[in-house]
Design a protein around this motif. Structure first.
Motif, PDB file in Angstrom:
ATOM      1  N   GLN A 284      -3.313  -4.776  -9.255  1.00 53.34           N
ATOM      2  CA  GLN A 284      -2.767  -5.936  -9.467  1.00 53.34           C
ATOM      3  C   GLN A 284      -3.584  -6.617 -10.533  1.00 53.34           C
ATOM      4  O   GLN A 284      -5.015  -6.807 -10.329  1.00 53.34           O
TER       5      GLN A 284
ATOM      6  N   ILE B 246       1.408 -14.575  -7.315  1.00 54.59           N
ATOM      7  CA  ILE B 246       1.767 -14.416  -5.836  1.00 54.59           C
ATOM      8  C   ILE B 246       1.243 -15.555  -5.068  1.00 54.59           C
ATOM      9  O   ILE B 246       1.918 -16.220  -4.433  1.00 54.59           O
TER      10      ILE B 246
ATOM     11  N   TYR C 172      -2.784 -10.505   3.770  1.00 51.49           N
ATOM     12  CA  TYR C 172      -1.887  -9.677   2.867  1.00 51.49           C
ATOM     13  C   TYR C 172      -2.518  -8.019   3.170  1.00 51.49           C
ATOM     14  O   TYR C 172      -1.510  -7.360   3.234  1.00 51.49           O
TER      15      TYR C 172
ATOM     16  N   ASP D 168       5.398  -9.792  -5.499  1.00 50.92           N
ATOM     17  CA  ASP D 168       4.313  -8.763  -5.040  1.00 50.92           C
ATOM     18  C   ASP D 168       4.930  -7.361  -5.731  1.00 50.92           C
ATOM     19  O   ASP D 168       4.134  -6.714  -6.001  1.00 50.92           O
TER      20      ASP D 168
END
Length: 205
Positions: free
Chosen positions: A17, A25, A43, A81
């Protein structure tokens, strides 16, 4: 020479990411009252069942429960996501083609959520087609470092684990691959793979 090569996806071929994706996010989860540190701990801590096939809504409910909060827009959070996991490293995509052109049998062994698979395959189907086996945790019901994941991958490729050279960016996943008999290396770069497969020296900056 290694004839059968298996790659992890994220941190090897696909990029992790980005900072921008992480911010998106966090902003989408905003209003929950949870701190960023608590959010990301939840997460990742809740991720293994999601990787193994858990429904997206149940995953985000578990994250919310862990941080003691309520997310204002779960569908938008799911979308943010999913979009955070679709970028790839062009150098590794080039290497995949090179290896396939030279006759190597390629496999992919990825911890990946079910909703992401069609999105990723739609974007990257051309180079994914060079793999003889695409083994996804969400479809086999187990995720690395569970030894069953590695054995399932070898079985799909029609080889014994000892015939596989495996690359992953996580030391724990590499250690688990070695436990089932694979030759496994912690991934560093495309040049590292070339050195191990072709005997070419790694380039230095």
């Amino acid at each position: 020479m290694a004839d059968v090569i298996v790659f992890d996806l994220y941190g090897v071929i696909a990029r992790p990411q980005s900072p921008a994706a992480i911010r998106r996010i966090e902003e989408t989860a905003g209003g929950s009252g949870a701190s960023a540190a608590a959010f990301w701990d939840a997460y990742w801590d809740c991720r293994p069942p999601y990787d193994a096939g858990q429904d997206a809504a149940d995953y985000w409910a578990a994250v919310a429960d862990r941080v003691g909060a309520r997310f204002p827009d779960v569908p938008a959070l799911i979308e943010a996501d999913l979009d955070s996991w679709v970028d790839v490293d062009p150098a590794m995509v080039e290497l995949v083609g090179e290896l396939a052109d030279r006759g190597h049998t390629l496999g992919l062994l990825s911890n990946i959520i079910a909703d992401l698979v069609p999105r990723f395959e739609a974007r990257h189907g051309r180079w994914l087609s060079r793999f003889s086996a695409l083994v996804y945790s969400c479809r086999i019901g187990v995720a690395k470092p569970d030894p069953r994941a590695y054995l399932a991958c070898a079985e799909r490729l029609g080889v014994a684990p000892g015939e596989v050279l495996f690359f992953d960016d996580r030391e724990g996943n590499v250690a688990a691959a070695r436990e089932v008999g694979m030759r496994a290396e912690v991934f560093r770069s495309a040049d590292q793979v070339r050195e191990l497969v072709f005997g070419l020296p790694e380039r230095t900056a």
